[in-house]
Design a protein around this motif. Structure first.
Motif, PDB file in Angstrom:
ATOM      1  N   UNK A 343      51.217  85.015  77.151  1.00 41.41           N
ATOM      2  CA  UNK A 343      51.703  85.934  76.115  1.00 41.41           C
ATOM      3  C   UNK A 343      50.551  86.400  75.215  1.00 41.41           C
ATOM      4  N   UNK A 344      49.659  85.473  74.870  1.00 38.27           N
ATOM      5  CA  UNK A 344      48.537  85.855  73.991  1.00 38.27           C
ATOM      6  C   UNK A 344      47.608  86.851  74.679  1.00 38.27           C
ATOM      7  N   UNK A 345      47.383  86.617  75.990  1.00 38.14           N
ATOM      8  CA  UNK A 345      46.527  87.563  76.718  1.00 38.14           C
ATOM      9  C   UNK A 345      47.196  88.923  76.836  1.00 38.14           C
ATOM     10  N   UNK A 346      48.513  88.913  77.114  1.00 39.59           N
ATOM     11  CA  UNK A 346      49.236  90.180  77.223  1.00 39.59           C
ATOM     12  C   UNK A 346      49.155  90.969  75.923  1.00 39.59           C
ATOM     13  N   UNK A 347      49.313  90.269  74.791  1.00 40.07           N
ATOM     14  CA  UNK A 347      49.229  90.945  73.504  1.00 40.07           C
ATOM     15  C   UNK A 347      47.831  91.487  73.258  1.00 40.07           C
ATOM     16  N   UNK A 348      46.811  90.646  73.534  1.00 42.05           N
ATOM     17  CA  UNK A 348      45.429  91.094  73.334  1.00 42.05           C
ATOM     18  C   UNK A 348      45.092  92.251  74.264  1.00 42.05           C
ATOM     19  N   UNK A 349      45.569  92.154  75.507  1.00 39.56           N
ATOM     20  CA  UNK A 349      45.282  93.238  76.464  1.00 39.56           C
ATOM     21  C   UNK A 349      46.000  94.529  76.069  1.00 39.56           C
ATOM     22  N   UNK A 350      47.239  94.382  75.576  1.00 41.17           N
ATOM     23  CA  UNK A 350      47.990  95.565  75.148  1.00 41.17           C
ATOM     24  C   UNK A 350      47.280  96.272  73.988  1.00 41.17           C
ATOM     25  N   UNK A 351      46.776  95.472  73.028  1.00 40.04           N
ATOM     26  CA  UNK A 351      46.036  96.072  71.912  1.00 40.04           C
ATOM     27  C   UNK A 351      44.742  96.718  72.394  1.00 40.04           C
ATOM     28  N   UNK A 352      44.102  96.031  73.341  1.00 40.10           N
ATOM     29  CA  UNK A 352      42.857  96.581  73.891  1.00 40.10           C
ATOM     30  C   UNK A 352      43.117  97.901  74.614  1.00 40.10           C
ATOM     31  N   UNK A 353      44.152  97.911  75.456  1.00 43.39           N
ATOM     32  CA  UNK A 353      44.492  99.130  76.202  1.00 43.39           C
ATOM     33  C   UNK A 353      44.894 100.247  75.255  1.00 43.39           C
ATOM     34  N   UNK A 354      45.664  99.886  74.223  1.00 47.08           N
ATOM     35  CA  UNK A 354      46.093 100.889  73.243  1.00 47.08           C
ATOM     36  C   UNK A 354      44.897 101.499  72.522  1.00 47.08           C
ATOM     37  N   UNK A 355      43.929 100.638  72.145  1.00 46.47           N
ATOM     38  CA  UNK A 355      42.740 101.153  71.469  1.00 46.47           C
ATOM     39  C   UNK A 355      41.914 102.062  72.362  1.00 46.47           C
ATOM     40  N   UNK A 356      41.695 101.625  73.606  1.00 44.92           N
ATOM     41  CA  UNK A 356      40.913 102.430  74.541  1.00 44.92           C
ATOM     42  C   UNK A 356      41.631 103.731  74.870  1.00 44.92           C
ATOM     43  N   UNK A 357      42.959 103.628  75.079  1.00 46.15           N
ATOM     44  CA  UNK A 357      43.733 104.833  75.403  1.00 46.15           C
ATOM     45  C   UNK A 357      43.748 105.806  74.219  1.00 46.15           C
ATOM     46  N   UNK A 358      43.830 105.239  72.999  1.00 46.37           N
ATOM     47  CA  UNK A 358      43.796 106.098  71.819  1.00 46.37           C
ATOM     48  C   UNK A 358      42.478 106.847  71.706  1.00 46.37           C
ATOM     49  N   UNK A 359      41.356 106.124  71.956  1.00 45.61           N
ATOM     50  CA  UNK A 359      40.050 106.788  71.922  1.00 45.61           C
ATOM     51  C   UNK A 359      39.945 107.824  73.025  1.00 45.61           C
ATOM     52  N   UNK A 360      40.473 107.476  74.203  1.00 50.13           N
ATOM     53  CA  UNK A 360      40.431 108.420  75.322  1.00 50.13           C
ATOM     54  C   UNK A 360      41.270 109.663  75.032  1.00 50.13           C
ATOM     55  N   UNK A 361      42.467 109.451  74.455  1.00 48.57           N
ATOM     56  CA  UNK A 361      43.315 110.592  74.113  1.00 48.57           C
ATOM     57  C   UNK A 361      42.645 111.489  73.079  1.00 48.57           C
ATOM     58  N   UNK A 362      41.984 110.857  72.112  1.00 47.00           N
ATOM     59  CA  UNK A 362      41.282 111.644  71.090  1.00 47.00           C
ATOM     60  C   UNK A 362      40.131 112.428  71.710  1.00 47.00           C
ATOM     61  N   UNK A 363      39.427 111.784  72.662  1.00 47.78           N
ATOM     62  CA  UNK A 363      38.352 112.506  73.361  1.00 47.78           C
ATOM     63  C   UNK A 363      38.916 113.689  74.138  1.00 47.78           C
ATOM     64  N   UNK A 364      40.059 113.445  74.809  1.00 42.48           N
ATOM     65  CA  UNK A 364      40.681 114.534  75.571  1.00 42.48           C
ATOM     66  C   UNK A 364      41.130 115.659  74.650  1.00 42.48           C
ATOM     67  N   UNK A 365      41.646 115.290  73.470  1.00 38.38           N
ATOM     68  CA  UNK A 365      42.085 116.312  72.519  1.00 38.38           C
ATOM     69  C   UNK A 365      40.902 117.127  72.003  1.00 38.38           C
ATOM     70  N   UNK A 366      39.780 116.432  71.737  1.00 37.15           N
ATOM     71  CA  UNK A 366      38.566 117.148  71.316  1.00 37.15           C
ATOM     72  C   UNK A 366      38.099 118.107  72.406  1.00 37.15           C
ATOM     73  N   UNK A 367      38.112 117.625  73.642  1.00 35.94           N
ATOM     74  CA  UNK A 367      37.692 118.475  74.763  1.00 35.94           C
ATOM     75  C   UNK A 367      38.615 119.678  74.916  1.00 35.94           C
ATOM     76  N   UNK A 368      39.927 119.429  74.780  1.00 34.94           N
ATOM     77  CA  UNK A 368      40.900 120.521  74.910  1.00 34.94           C
ATOM     78  C   UNK A 368      40.685 121.578  73.827  1.00 34.94           C
TER      79      UNK A 368
END
Length: 464
Positions: A343-368
């Motif tokens: 459970x702890x790894x799932x939570x940490x991984x979810x936060x990690x994925x959310x952070x990376x995805x958020x940065x990626x989405x922001x990069x995509x929005x800047x590119x768009x």
């Protein structure tokens, strides 16, 4: 943007009794093992296939990893002759990834299906054939929920119809996981849940060649690829001609506008062929061109757009740095007794994925947004007005230089006239007979003295 050849869309299909299929036999084929369908009494052994074609199996939500019991229970849980017993998700995997990287990606997808729908999942990773790089995973999961004790529950009806939108969401989640792992692995390899035309401009879709075509399938695929290749070549030629014609039209339009604004302006010419003019420079009528208001506005719009684009580039780099920092420190994997993450790894991984995805989405929005600004700047009409602005400024700068030269030439002309006048006066003075003028002056003085003496004598005589 990744090349089209590296883009695939994960496919979802069902295993139903109405088509004469068995989930047990399907599981045996995908897991490369020997299984018996107890309901119909058929045994299939695909163990030899696994020697070169199987990279590994992953069981999520399967009690004791007993796939034989799971899929026979799945068959026994259905009573209708046309029941859908299992669903299968086909996911392409990057050939440049390591076996560990592929397993981690597939494990994350299987866990997502378990968490979202409560199903049991068998994921089999297959190696490619010798003549291609078709690494992929068969993710087979139940159509009913399965609890921790292996008891089958309700049907996952939400995935039965495309109208609910859940299938699309599931495909998007799968793509997000694969792309996140591609990003973490430093690979330019992505999957996409939509249409290629939404990603790649001027995409030419291929025809779907069903496996039912049998021996003719590969020939039909090759023929279709050749047709698409020829169409892309023709499309490239048309686009090239279009850009060339657009540039010519813009150039002719600009020249026409400048010519209409200043019909009396001197045209640029080869100085080696210019015949010297007899008329002084200051007498040549070279006029300024009034700057069109629309050209001034277009210039301001382009400068503002360029500034915004530069600011977006800075934001993109900042998000990219944040993404790189997150990817450099991913959470350490931790798995429980049954192979699933803690459970702890799932939570940490979810936060990690959310952070990376958020940065990626922001990069995509800047590119768009940056792409939108580039299109805005490159608008043909705006570029035409900007060219008029540039040409008008250039012409008026030449006029300013000409006006200074005119003033200088005029000043030199007045100086030449004054010098000529001084020269004429000097010449007149040099030609005067000074001796004759002196004699004449002496005679005039002598006559004046005689008149004065006569006047004094006359005055004295009358006084006596």
């Amino acid at each position: 943007m990744a090349n089209l050849a590296t883009w695939f869309s994960p496919s979802l299909q069902t295993i139903s009794r109405s088509s004469g299929r068995s989930s047990v036999i399907a599981a045996a084929y995908r897991a490369c093992t020997k299984l018996t369908d107890e309901r119909i009494g058929i045994t299939r052994d695909f163990t030899p296939k696994g020697k070169n074609g199987l990279a590994g199996n992953i069981c999520i939500g399967i009690l004791d990893d007993d796939i034989s019991k799971l899929w026979n229970d799945a068959e026994n849980a259905e009573t209708r002759v046309n029941s859908t017993v299992a669903r299968e998700l086909m996911v392409p995997l990057a050939s440049e990834w390591s076996d560990h990287e592929r397993r981690e990606c597939v494990r994350a997808i299987a866990q997502m299906l378990r968490d979202e729908y409560g199903v049991a999942v068998l994921a089999s990773i297959h190696r490619p054939a010798r003549d291609n790089k078709n690494d992929h995973a068969h993710i087979l999961f139940t159509t009913r929920t399965v609890d921790a004790d292996g008891v089958f529950g309700e049907k996952t009806r939400i995935l039965d119809s495309a109208k609910t939108g859940e299938v699309k969401k599931m495909r998007e989640r799968v793509c997000a996981i694969v792309n996140e792992h591609a990003l973490a692995n430093g690979s330019d390899w992505y999957v996409y849940a939509g249409k290629f035309a939404n990603v790649l401009e001027d995409h030419i879709p291929t025809d779907h060649i069903s496996i039912k075509h049998g021996k003719n399938q590969q020939a039909l695929i090759d023929a279709n690829r050749e047709d698409v290749g020829q169409a892309r070549i023709e499309l490239g030629r048309v686009q090239k001609d279009f850009k060339s014609n657009t540039a010519k039209i813009a150039e002719l339009t600009t020249h026409t506008a400048i010519a209409e604004s200043s019909s009396s302006a001197n045209q640029t010419a080869d100085n080696s062929k210019v015949v010297p003019l007899e008329v002084p420079v200051y007498k040549i009528d070279l006029k300024r061109i009034p700057m069109p208001v629309a050209a001034i506005e277009a210039r301001a719009q382009i400068e503002k757009a360029i500034g915004s684009r530069n600011l977006l580039r800075q934001h993109f780099e900042a998000w990219k740095d944040m993404r790189d920092q997150l990817l450099a420190k991913p959470p350490t994997p931790k798995y429980g007794f049954f192979g699933g993450p803690t459970a702890s790894y799932k939570k940490a991984w979810a936060e990690h994925v959310k952070g990376v995805q958020g940065a990626k989405d922001s990069m995509a929005e800047c590119t768009k947004k940056a792409d939108g600004l580039v299109a805005y700047i490159q608008d043909p009409e705006r570029q035409r007005l900007h060219t008029i602005y540039h040409d008008t400024n250039s012409h008026n700068a030449k006029v300013e230089v000409h006006e200074k030269q005119m003033a200088h030439e005029k000043e030199c002309e007045w100086e030449r006239i004054a010098q000529a006048q001084r020269e004429r006066e000097r010449l007149q003075e040099s030609q005067t007979d000074w001796s004759a003028r002196l004699q004449e002056s002496n005679r005039e003085m002598e006559a004046r003295r005689e008149r004065e003496s006569a006047t004094e004598y006359s005055s004295g005589g009358m006084g006596m």
